[in-house]
Design a protein around this motif. Structure first.
Motif, short mmCIF file in Angstrom:
data_model
loop_
_atom_site.label_atom_id
_atom_site.label_comp_id
_atom_site.label_asym_id
_atom_site.label_seq_id
_atom_site.Cartn_x
_atom_site.Cartn_y
_atom_site.Cartn_z
N PHE A 56 -16.30 5.47 -3.39
CA PHE A 56 -14.96 5.74 -2.90
C PHE A 56 -14.00 5.88 -4.08
O PHE A 56 -14.12 5.17 -5.07
CB PHE A 56 -14.49 4.62 -1.97
CG PHE A 56 -15.38 4.45 -0.77
CD1 PHE A 56 -15.20 5.24 0.35
CD2 PHE A 56 -16.41 3.53 -0.78
CE1 PHE A 56 -16.00 5.10 1.45
CE2 PHE A 56 -17.24 3.39 0.33
CZ PHE A 56 -17.03 4.18 1.44
N GLU A 57 -13.05 6.79 -3.91
CA GLU A 57 -12.03 6.97 -4.92
C GLU A 57 -11.08 5.77 -4.88
O GLU A 57 -10.79 5.24 -3.82
CB GLU A 57 -11.23 8.26 -4.65
CG GLU A 57 -12.06 9.52 -4.79
CD GLU A 57 -12.52 9.75 -6.22
OE1 GLU A 57 -11.75 9.46 -7.16
OE2 GLU A 57 -13.67 10.20 -6.39
N GLY A 58 -10.61 5.38 -6.00
CA GLY A 58 -9.68 4.27 -6.04
C GLY A 58 -8.96 4.25 -7.38
O GLY A 58 -9.20 5.08 -8.24
N PRO A 59 -8.10 3.26 -7.57
CA PRO A 59 -7.31 3.21 -8.78
C PRO A 59 -8.11 2.73 -10.00
O PRO A 59 -7.59 2.71 -11.10
CB PRO A 59 -6.20 2.23 -8.43
CG PRO A 59 -6.81 1.32 -7.40
CD PRO A 59 -7.73 2.22 -6.62
N GLY A 60 -9.36 2.31 -9.82
CA GLY A 60 -10.16 1.86 -10.94
C GLY A 60 -9.90 0.40 -11.29
O GLY A 60 -10.26 -0.04 -12.37
N ARG A 61 -9.27 -0.32 -10.41
CA ARG A 61 -9.01 -1.75 -10.64
C ARG A 61 -9.14 -2.49 -9.31
O ARG A 61 -9.11 -1.88 -8.25
CB ARG A 61 -7.61 -1.95 -11.22
CG ARG A 61 -6.52 -1.49 -10.28
CD ARG A 61 -5.11 -1.80 -10.80
NE ARG A 61 -4.09 -1.20 -9.97
CZ ARG A 61 -3.75 -1.63 -8.75
NH1 ARG A 61 -4.33 -2.66 -8.23
NH2 ARG A 61 -2.81 -1.02 -8.07
N ASP A 67 -1.45 -5.16 -2.50
CA ASP A 67 -2.08 -3.88 -2.17
C ASP A 67 -2.88 -4.00 -0.86
O ASP A 67 -2.80 -3.13 0.02
CB ASP A 67 -3.02 -3.41 -3.28
CG ASP A 67 -2.31 -3.05 -4.56
OD1 ASP A 67 -1.10 -2.73 -4.51
OD2 ASP A 67 -2.96 -3.10 -5.63
N VAL A 68 -3.66 -5.07 -0.75
CA VAL A 68 -4.49 -5.27 0.44
C VAL A 68 -3.60 -5.48 1.66
O VAL A 68 -3.81 -4.87 2.72
CB VAL A 68 -5.45 -6.46 0.25
CG1 VAL A 68 -6.18 -6.78 1.54
CG2 VAL A 68 -6.44 -6.16 -0.87
N ARG A 69 -2.60 -6.33 1.53
CA ARG A 69 -1.69 -6.60 2.66
C ARG A 69 -1.01 -5.31 3.11
O ARG A 69 -0.95 -5.03 4.31
CB ARG A 69 -0.64 -7.64 2.25
CG ARG A 69 0.24 -8.05 3.42
CD ARG A 69 1.29 -9.09 3.05
NE ARG A 69 0.72 -10.25 2.40
CZ ARG A 69 1.04 -10.66 1.15
NH1 ARG A 69 1.92 -10.00 0.44
NH2 ARG A 69 0.49 -11.73 0.64
#
Length: 86
Positions: A56-61, A67-69
């Motif tokens: 999956f694409e993501g910010p790499g961190r 962010d989750v909330r």
């Protein structure tokens, strides 16, 4: 399904528990032992493919708690508000 006969040594207390469980469940002791063997085999199986094959694409961190909330809040809003585009 064909089966193969094998002999194993078992603790007498375990065999007594199996005997009682078979009587209570109305199945053979052998069936309980076969179920146990299957569970042991599956627990120790090594799979040829990884459980997750997609990436999956993501910010790499690692996402922060905020962010989750925020992602959960956005998803709940999309599910509960029919006017919100997904």
């Amino acid at each position: 399904m064909s089966m193969k006969r094998t002999n194993v040594y078992a603790d007498p207390e375990d065999l007594a528990i199996i005997k009682e469980a078979a009587r209570r469940r109305g199945i053979s002791e052998a069936e309980i032992i076969r179920q146990g063997i299957h569970l042991a085999a599956m627990a120790n199986r090594v799979w040829d493919e990884p459980l997750f094959s997609r990436t999956f694409e993501g910010p790499g961190r690692t996402p922060s708690r905020t962010d989750v909330r925020d992602a959960v809040v956005d998803a709940v809003r999309r599910e509960t508000d029919p006017g919100t585009a997904a």
